[in-house]
Scaffold this motif. Structure first.
Motif, mmCIF file in Angstrom:
data_model
loop_
_atom_site.group_PDB
_atom_site.id
_atom_site.type_symbol
_atom_site.label_atom_id
_atom_site.label_comp_id
_atom_site.label_asym_id
_atom_site.label_seq_id
_atom_site.Cartn_x
_atom_site.Cartn_y
_atom_site.Cartn_z
ATOM 1 N N TRP A 163 0.839 -1.196 0.000
ATOM 2 C CA TRP A 163 0.000 0.000 0.000
ATOM 3 C C TRP A 163 0.876 1.249 0.000
ATOM 4 C CZ3 TRP A 163 -4.508 -1.043 -1.574
ATOM 5 C CH2 TRP A 163 -5.257 -2.121 -1.094
ATOM 6 N N PHE A 164 1.832 1.296 0.926
ATOM 7 C CA PHE A 164 2.670 2.472 1.062
ATOM 8 C C PHE A 164 3.503 2.718 -0.195
ATOM 9 C CE2 PHE A 164 2.505 1.384 5.771
ATOM 10 C CZ PHE A 164 1.496 2.289 6.006
ATOM 11 N N TRP A 165 4.023 1.646 -0.786
ATOM 12 C CA TRP A 165 4.877 1.799 -1.958
ATOM 13 C C TRP A 165 4.089 2.370 -3.137
ATOM 14 C CZ3 TRP A 165 5.561 0.214 -7.001
ATOM 15 C CH2 TRP A 165 6.850 0.386 -7.527
ATOM 16 N N ASN A 166 2.891 1.848 -3.383
ATOM 17 C CA ASN A 166 2.079 2.347 -4.489
ATOM 18 C C ASN A 166 1.585 3.763 -4.232
ATOM 19 O OD1 ASN A 166 1.323 0.166 -6.730
ATOM 20 N ND2 ASN A 166 1.587 -0.903 -4.795
ATOM 21 N N ARG A 167 1.255 4.072 -2.985
ATOM 22 C CA ARG A 167 0.822 5.444 -2.666
ATOM 23 C C ARG A 167 1.967 6.419 -2.849
ATOM 24 N NH1 ARG A 167 -0.749 9.445 -2.820
ATOM 25 N NH2 ARG A 167 -2.419 10.566 -1.760
ATOM 26 N N ALA A 168 3.164 6.037 -2.402
ATOM 27 C CA ALA A 168 4.325 6.892 -2.591
ATOM 28 C C ALA A 168 4.695 6.998 -4.064
ATOM 29 C CB ALA A 168 5.508 6.348 -1.793
ATOM 30 N N LEU A 169 4.479 5.918 -4.828
ATOM 31 C CA LEU A 169 4.758 5.953 -6.260
ATOM 32 C C LEU A 169 3.870 6.981 -6.957
ATOM 33 C CD1 LEU A 169 6.192 4.786 -8.742
ATOM 34 C CD2 LEU A 169 4.382 3.049 -8.863
ATOM 35 N N ALA A 170 2.600 7.029 -6.585
ATOM 36 C CA ALA A 170 1.684 8.012 -7.172
ATOM 37 C C ALA A 170 2.146 9.429 -6.864
ATOM 38 C CB ALA A 170 0.269 7.786 -6.649
ATOM 39 N N ASP A 171 2.564 9.678 -5.629
ATOM 40 C CA ASP A 171 3.059 11.001 -5.263
ATOM 41 C C ASP A 171 4.367 11.324 -5.975
ATOM 42 O OD1 ASP A 171 1.025 11.841 -3.510
ATOM 43 O OD2 ASP A 171 1.847 10.618 -1.904
ATOM 44 N N PHE A 172 5.234 10.324 -6.085
ATOM 45 C CA PHE A 172 6.537 10.550 -6.714
ATOM 46 C C PHE A 172 6.379 10.886 -8.202
ATOM 47 C CE2 PHE A 172 10.345 9.060 -8.943
ATOM 48 C CZ PHE A 172 11.327 9.772 -8.266
ATOM 49 N N ILE A 173 5.527 10.141 -8.898
ATOM 50 C CA ILE A 173 5.289 10.420 -10.315
ATOM 51 C C ILE A 173 4.738 11.831 -10.497
ATOM 52 C CG2 ILE A 173 3.884 9.785 -12.318
ATOM 53 C CD1 ILE A 173 4.038 6.893 -11.377
ATOM 54 N N PHE A 174 3.848 12.212 -9.613
ATOM 55 C CA PHE A 174 3.225 13.535 -9.705
ATOM 56 C C PHE A 174 4.242 14.652 -9.474
ATOM 57 C CE2 PHE A 174 0.319 16.807 -7.642
ATOM 58 C CZ PHE A 174 -0.178 17.258 -8.844
ATOM 59 N N ILE A 175 5.036 14.515 -8.426
ATOM 60 C CA ILE A 175 5.957 15.593 -8.056
ATOM 61 C C ILE A 175 7.134 15.681 -9.005
ATOM 62 C CG2 ILE A 175 7.499 14.344 -6.507
ATOM 63 C CD1 ILE A 175 5.846 17.667 -5.633
ATOM 64 N N ILE A 176 7.533 14.558 -9.592
ATOM 65 C CA ILE A 176 8.713 14.580 -10.472
ATOM 66 C C ILE A 176 8.404 15.284 -11.785
ATOM 67 C CG2 ILE A 176 8.373 12.475 -11.806
ATOM 68 C CD1 ILE A 176 11.625 13.536 -10.045
ATOM 69 N N PHE A 177 7.119 15.379 -12.150
ATOM 70 C CA PHE A 177 6.726 16.059 -13.380
ATOM 71 C C PHE A 177 6.438 17.547 -13.150
ATOM 72 C CE2 PHE A 177 6.198 11.831 -15.055
ATOM 73 C CZ PHE A 177 6.408 11.980 -16.424
ATOM 74 N N LEU A 178 6.660 18.034 -11.952
ATOM 75 C CA LEU A 178 6.415 19.452 -11.668
ATOM 76 C C LEU A 178 7.258 20.380 -12.543
ATOM 77 C CD1 LEU A 178 5.209 21.792 -10.119
ATOM 78 C CD2 LEU A 178 6.793 21.318 -8.232
ATOM 79 N N PRO A 179 8.567 20.165 -12.683
ATOM 80 C CA PRO A 179 9.336 21.058 -13.576
ATOM 81 C C PRO A 179 8.842 21.016 -15.024
ATOM 82 C CG PRO A 179 10.805 19.785 -12.161
ATOM 83 C CD PRO A 179 9.445 19.191 -12.001
ATOM 84 N N ILE A 180 8.454 19.841 -15.489
ATOM 85 C CA ILE A 180 7.965 19.736 -16.862
ATOM 86 C C ILE A 180 6.666 20.518 -17.023
ATOM 87 C CG2 ILE A 180 7.129 18.127 -18.618
ATOM 88 C CD1 ILE A 180 9.027 16.065 -17.544
ATOM 89 N N ARG A 181 5.841 20.507 -15.996
ATOM 90 C CA ARG A 181 4.592 21.270 -16.076
ATOM 91 C C ARG A 181 4.861 22.765 -16.157
ATOM 92 N NH1 ARG A 181 -0.569 19.806 -15.146
ATOM 93 N NH2 ARG A 181 -2.060 21.454 -14.719
ATOM 94 N N LEU A 182 5.837 23.243 -15.409
ATOM 95 C CA LEU A 182 6.169 24.660 -15.454
ATOM 96 C C LEU A 182 6.729 25.054 -16.821
ATOM 97 C CD1 LEU A 182 7.802 25.138 -11.937
ATOM 98 C CD2 LEU A 182 5.511 25.811 -12.659
ATOM 99 N N ILE A 183 7.570 24.197 -17.376
ATOM 100 C CA ILE A 183 8.149 24.480 -18.687
ATOM 101 C C ILE A 183 7.075 24.456 -19.773
ATOM 102 C CG2 ILE A 183 9.759 23.637 -20.444
ATOM 103 C CD1 ILE A 183 11.489 22.577 -18.169
ATOM 104 N N SER A 184 6.147 23.524 -19.639
ATOM 105 C CA SER A 184 5.134 23.354 -20.689
ATOM 106 C C SER A 184 4.105 24.476 -20.716
ATOM 107 C CB SER A 184 4.410 22.014 -20.502
ATOM 108 O OG SER A 184 3.686 22.006 -19.274
ATOM 109 N N LEU A 185 4.085 25.336 -19.682
ATOM 110 C CA LEU A 185 3.131 26.446 -19.684
ATOM 111 C C LEU A 185 3.371 27.425 -20.833
ATOM 112 C CD1 LEU A 185 2.883 27.289 -15.879
ATOM 113 C CD2 LEU A 185 1.165 26.167 -17.296
ATOM 114 N N SER A 186 4.601 27.449 -21.348
ATOM 115 C CA SER A 186 4.931 28.381 -22.416
ATOM 116 C C SER A 186 4.672 27.816 -23.808
ATOM 117 C CB SER A 186 6.409 28.789 -22.317
ATOM 118 O OG SER A 186 7.231 27.638 -22.452
ATOM 119 N N ASP A 187 4.234 26.543 -23.871
ATOM 120 C CA ASP A 187 4.039 25.942 -25.183
ATOM 121 C C ASP A 187 2.973 24.864 -25.090
ATOM 122 O OD1 ASP A 187 4.329 25.386 -27.831
ATOM 123 O OD2 ASP A 187 6.102 24.121 -27.588
ATOM 124 N N PHE A 188 2.080 24.836 -26.071
ATOM 125 C CA PHE A 188 1.013 23.832 -26.106
ATOM 126 C C PHE A 188 1.464 22.680 -26.993
ATOM 127 C CE2 PHE A 188 -3.229 22.558 -28.017
ATOM 128 C CZ PHE A 188 -3.527 21.714 -26.975
#
Length: 285
Positions: free
Chosen positions: A41-66
């Motif tokens: 349970w803990f590993w999969n829950r942490a995996l969901a959070d990790f995938i989400f947080i690791i894409f944060l820089p990509i989300r910021l970069i992608s704001l300038s381009d569709f």
């Protein structure tokens, strides 16, 4: 300009805090994931959070381009929302069963069963995220996105309602039911595992962390389709609501690690005081 700098600072703090914390949970739970249900349970829950947080820089970069990068980031956001709600619901039910029915859990709470539930929840989350991820492209008011994306208004409103119900309201109700039972059982002292208020404090901290961090996200989705409030005000609100969802991924690992340690101690106490028959298999908590 000040708000933009503040948002960037908050995003950097969320990224630098969330990545190490979730990586640690992944490592700790991964060491025992083949032996204990809780670790899965803990590993999969942490995996969901990790995938989400690791894409944060990509989300910021992608704001300038569709482009495909923005679409991927939107899909990851939807995947995290649904998977977090579903896994948190399953985790809460599992904790309730473990605390209220230790004998049943000792015989029926198995790794294959937990693995099947986890795979089903991930598949369900992926299905919903692929179905509704394109809505975030419309609801985040970027001019270049609005120029090329014009979905049916009725479909958007229906999808927002379904997303709120499936990813927020229904999981909240399903989580509160077992939590209420644990509180009631603790007051009645029906089980030695739940006489202490400590596990209740942990659960009552874990539940609002997710739902309070994601509530503004859903609220601004509804405000966006209502066309009542000025667009600049909604842009600021949506931006801060999105940042708040990332901070939920920073707080969750703290609760999970604390909960894991507490339930391991309760198991040891129960094994010492419950019975002298130690021939059966032990609970993994």
């Amino acid at each position: 300009m000040f708000l933009l700098i503040l948002l960037l600072v908050l995003c950097v703090v969320a990224f630098l805090t969330g990545v190490p914390l979730n990586s640690y949970v992944l490592f700790v739970a991964g060491c025992r994931v083949e032996r204990t249900v809780s670790a899965m349970w803990f590993w999969n829950r942490a995996l969901a959070d990790f995938i989400f947080i690791i894409f944060l820089p990509i989300r910021l970069i992608s704001l300038s381009d569709f482009d495909c990068t923005w679409k991927l980031s939107s899909t990851i956001t939807s995947l995290h929302m649904f998977s977090s709600a579903f896994l948190l619901t399953a985790l809460s039910v599992d904790r309730c069963i473990l605390a209220a029915c230790p004998e049943w859990a000792q015989n029926r709470r198995t790794l294959p069963l937990a693995f099947g539930v986890v795979m089903g929840l991930w598949a369900l989350s992926l299905g919903f995220s692929l179905r509704y991820s394109d809505l975030s492209e419309y609801l985040l008011p970027l001019p270049m996105i609005r120029r090329y994306f014009h979905p049916d208004a009725g479909r958007v409103k229906a999808a927002i309602a379904i997303q709120f119900l499936v990813g927020f309201l229904i999981p909240l109700a399903l989580i509160l039911i077992p939590t209420f039972y644990i509180v009631l059982a603790a007051k009645l002292r029906r089980n030695r595992l739940i006489q202490s208020t400590k596990p209740l404090e942990i659960l009552l901290g874990l539940i609002p962390t997710f739902f309070l961090c994601w509530l503004p996200y859903h609220v601004f989705f509804f405000l966006q389709i209502s066309d009542i409030y000025p667009l600049p005000l909604l842009q600021i609100g949506i931006a801060f609501a999105c940042v708040l969802t990332y901070f939920s991924s920073c707080l969750n690992p703290i609760f999970y690690l604390t909960m894991e340690e507490e339930f391991r101690r309760y198991k040891q106490r129960a094994c010492k005081s419950q019975t002298s028959d130690n021939s059966g298999p032990e609970l993994d908590e």
